[in-house]
Design a protein around this motif. Structure first.
Motif, PDB file in Angstrom:
ATOM      1  N   LEU A 125      10.736  13.370   0.057  1.00 23.63           N
ATOM      2  CA  LEU A 125      10.873  13.484   1.635  1.00 23.63           C
ATOM      3  C   LEU A 125      10.062  12.358   2.273  1.00 23.63           C
ATOM      4  N   TYR A 126       8.538  12.148   1.309  1.00 26.65           N
ATOM      5  CA  TYR A 126       8.496  11.105   1.647  1.00 26.65           C
ATOM      6  C   TYR A 126       8.385   9.623   2.662  1.00 26.65           C
ATOM      7  N   ARG A 127       9.993   9.216   0.932  1.00 30.89           N
ATOM      8  CA  ARG A 127       9.962   7.992   1.275  1.00 30.89           C
ATOM      9  C   ARG A 127      11.418   8.057   2.138  1.00 30.89           C
ATOM     10  N   GLN A 181       9.372  -3.058  10.033  1.00 31.45           N
ATOM     11  CA  GLN A 181      10.013  -3.754   9.150  1.00 31.45           C
ATOM     12  C   GLN A 181       9.159  -3.197   8.015  1.00 31.45           C
ATOM     13  N   ALA A 182       8.002  -2.648   8.057  1.00 30.92           N
ATOM     14  CA  ALA A 182       7.023  -2.256   6.816  1.00 30.92           C
ATOM     15  C   ALA A 182       7.601  -1.211   5.690  1.00 30.92           C
ATOM     16  N   ALA A 183       9.103  -0.532   6.422  1.00 32.35           N
ATOM     17  CA  ALA A 183       9.839   0.395   5.463  1.00 32.35           C
ATOM     18  C   ALA A 183      10.782  -0.750   4.729  1.00 32.35           C
ATOM     19  N   PHE A 184      10.918  -1.945   4.634  1.00 27.45           N
ATOM     20  CA  PHE A 184      11.829  -2.674   4.184  1.00 27.45           C
ATOM     21  C   PHE A 184      10.659  -2.914   2.630  1.00 27.45           C
ATOM     22  N   THR A 185       9.834  -3.604   3.362  1.00 22.30           N
ATOM     23  CA  THR A 185       8.920  -4.313   2.337  1.00 22.30           C
ATOM     24  C   THR A 185       8.327  -2.994   1.566  1.00 22.30           C
ATOM     25  N   THR A 186       8.241  -1.458   1.271  1.00 19.50           N
ATOM     26  CA  THR A 186       7.922  -0.754   0.729  1.00 19.50           C
ATOM     27  C   THR A 186       8.948  -0.030  -0.176  1.00 19.50           C
ATOM     28  N   VAL A 187       9.809  -0.303   0.309  1.00 21.70           N
ATOM     29  CA  VAL A 187      11.884  -0.129  -1.113  1.00 21.70           C
ATOM     30  C   VAL A 187      11.607  -1.153  -1.907  1.00 21.70           C
ATOM     31  N   ILE A 188      11.267  -2.684  -1.600  1.00 25.71           N
ATOM     32  CA  ILE A 188      11.260  -3.705  -2.590  1.00 25.71           C
ATOM     33  C   ILE A 188      10.260  -3.290  -3.326  1.00 25.71           C
ATOM     34  N   TYR A 189       9.266  -3.656  -2.800  1.00 23.23           N
ATOM     35  CA  TYR A 189       7.025  -3.160  -4.072  1.00 23.23           C
ATOM     36  C   TYR A 189       8.449  -1.486  -5.048  1.00 23.23           C
ATOM     37  N   ALA A 241      11.299  -0.506  -5.844  1.00 19.11           N
ATOM     38  CA  ALA A 241      11.607  -0.904  -7.198  1.00 19.11           C
ATOM     39  C   ALA A 241      10.703  -1.205  -7.976  1.00 19.11           C
ATOM     40  N   ALA A 242      10.056  -1.902  -7.456  1.00 19.96           N
ATOM     41  CA  ALA A 242       9.637  -3.199  -8.696  1.00 19.96           C
ATOM     42  C   ALA A 242       7.793  -2.632  -9.222  1.00 19.96           C
ATOM     43  N   LEU A 243       8.030  -1.641  -8.360  1.00 18.23           N
ATOM     44  CA  LEU A 243       6.726  -1.234  -9.273  1.00 18.23           C
ATOM     45  C   LEU A 243       7.016  -0.124 -10.498  1.00 18.23           C
ATOM     46  N   GLN A 244       7.952   0.632  -9.917  1.00 17.64           N
ATOM     47  CA  GLN A 244       8.988   1.752 -10.920  1.00 17.64           C
ATOM     48  C   GLN A 244       9.782   0.609 -12.127  1.00 17.64           C
ATOM     49  N   ASP A 245       9.346  -0.944 -11.990  1.00 15.86           N
ATOM     50  CA  ASP A 245      10.393  -1.595 -13.380  1.00 15.86           C
ATOM     51  C   ASP A 245       9.177  -2.459 -14.065  1.00 15.86           C
ATOM     52  N   PHE A 263       1.390  -0.913   0.152  1.00 13.44           N
ATOM     53  CA  PHE A 263       0.114  -0.269  -0.236  1.00 13.44           C
ATOM     54  C   PHE A 263       0.661   1.176   0.241  1.00 13.44           C
ATOM     55  N   LEU A 264       1.775   1.258   0.844  1.00 15.20           N
ATOM     56  CA  LEU A 264       2.388   2.836   1.399  1.00 15.20           C
ATOM     57  C   LEU A 264       3.013   2.970  -0.226  1.00 15.20           C
ATOM     58  N   ALA A 265       4.087   1.795  -1.157  1.00 14.23           N
ATOM     59  CA  ALA A 265       4.768   1.377  -2.202  1.00 14.23           C
ATOM     60  C   ALA A 265       3.460   2.341  -3.791  1.00 14.23           C
ATOM     61  N   VAL A 266       2.565   1.989  -3.375  1.00 21.86           N
ATOM     62  CA  VAL A 266       2.000   2.796  -4.614  1.00 21.86           C
ATOM     63  C   VAL A 266       1.443   3.711  -4.489  1.00 21.86           C
ATOM     64  N   SER A 267       1.291   3.821  -2.822  1.00 23.75           N
ATOM     65  CA  SER A 267       1.394   5.651  -2.986  1.00 23.75           C
ATOM     66  C   SER A 267       2.224   5.967  -2.918  1.00 23.75           C
ATOM     67  N   LEU A 268       2.983   5.262  -2.391  1.00 18.29           N
ATOM     68  CA  LEU A 268       4.549   6.737  -3.090  1.00 18.29           C
ATOM     69  C   LEU A 268       5.533   6.424  -4.135  1.00 18.29           C
ATOM     70  N   ASN A 269       4.264   5.587  -5.777  1.00 19.14           N
ATOM     71  CA  ASN A 269       5.160   5.572  -7.034  1.00 19.14           C
ATOM     72  C   ASN A 269       3.850   6.489  -7.792  1.00 19.14           C
TER      73      ASN A 269
END
Length: 322
Positions: free
Chosen positions: A129-131, A193-201, A203-207, A115-121
């Motif tokens: 700053l949010y990331r 730990q949610a920050a780790f999954t956010t960063v991984i997702y 990066a995947a969303l940007q690919d 959810f956080l990755a989709v929101s920040l993408n």
């Protein structure tokens, strides 16, 4: 008529004047030298890695076959330590607590990170700053997280009970309630730990290919359809990796329990690794503690292999259907 002789040009192998050129250095020697130089640079780090991983693993395996308190002479007991794992009620309770924590933590951290990755993408102001702010809890130490957990969820002076008091809601036991303590541990682990999954997702969303998303949008697909039919298939391998990694992290939970509840109340937060630590370093039963560690290793290894194989089979079936 005399034939003119054409002067011959000296060959490259024989210099003018008849002087013999010194033989060129052999290439195998150069290759050997470069390899030795490379190993010379790698050797210190390699020794450290082997010393901190291979040697402790072999030593723990030998200890698991012995009975040793760290002072007296070790006594070889064979597989008795592993046989004792089956009938250990305290270990069984620790396994149940770990399974409960894993069931609470892993799905939550995957969903929150997605959810956080989709929101920040998205292209929004101050997205950098949010990331950065999202990633700050991940770099916080376990001691700092434990202190924050105690401050927030202490039944007497904690912030959460103060908020409930202002709202005229009943007070909660939180870390002192056996039915709520593991939930609190899972919440604070999720915060870190949610920050780790956010960063991984992220990066995947940007690919994800932008032209495919744009084509789906032109065809009339809405945001929900685009996500489930275009984006989500690209995220399945990443989701498998995140789920396996976070499951391994959940099974190895120790630091947050140590800094907050010390396994209490009434051993409600005593996980496998915390029980292992108590057995080995407080009761000085290093042989049985090593057997617990290897039992945990084999269980996690088998579970990881099964999940990976199932994921590859599912991916192969999906390719065949296409």
């Amino acid at each position: 008529m005399t034939a003119t002789s054409v002067p011959t040009r000296p060959s490259a192998a024989e210099p003018p004047g008849g002087a013999a050129r010194p033989p060129a250095p052999a290439r195998p020697r150069r290759r050997l030298g470069s390899r030795l130089g490379g190993w010379g640079f790698v050797a210190p780090a390699l020794v450290i890695v082997l010393g901190l991983s291979i040697f402790p693993a072999v030593w723990a395996l030998l200890l698991s076959l012995q009975e040793w308190d760290g002072f007296s002479a070790p006594e070889f007991v064979g597989g008795d330590n592993y046989a004792e794992l089956v009938g250990d009620a305290d270990l069984g309770a620790a396994v149940l607590h770990t399974v409960l924590y894993t069931a609470l933590f892993v799905p939550a951290v995957v969903l929150v990170g997605l959810f956080l990755a989709v929101s920040l993408n998205r292209r929004i102001r101050f997205v950098g700053l949010y990331r950065t702010a999202i990633f700050v809890p991940f770099v916080a130490s376990a001691a700092a997280t434990g202190i924050l957990t105690t401050y927030l969820f202490n039944p007497q002076f904690g912030l959460m009970n103060n908020v409930l008091r202002v709202l005229h809601l009943p007070q909660q036991g939180w870390l002192e309630d056996p039915n709520q303590s593991m939930v609190v541990i899972a919440i604070m682990s999720l915060w870190g730990q949610a920050a780790f999954t956010t960063v991984i997702y992220l990066a995947a969303l940007q690919d994800v290919p932008g032209d495919v998303v744009e084509a789906a949008r032109i065809d009339g697909a809405g945001p929900t359809q685009i996500f489930w039919n275009v984006v989500w298939p690209q995220l399945r391998p990443v989701t498998t990796f995140v789920a396996i990694y976070m499951t391994l992290q959940a099974v190895q939970l120790f630091d947050l329990v140590y800094t907050t509840t010390r396994g209490g109340p009434l051993n409600a937060t005593e996980t496998i690794v915390y029980y292992l630590w108590q057995t080995a370093f407080r009761e000085l039963d290093f042989g049985y503690g090593s057997a617990i560690a290897y039992g945990l290793f084999f269980v996690t290894l088998i579970a990881t292999v099964i999940v990976t194989v199932q994921q590859r089979r599912a991916a192969a079936r999906e390719k065949e259907t296409r």
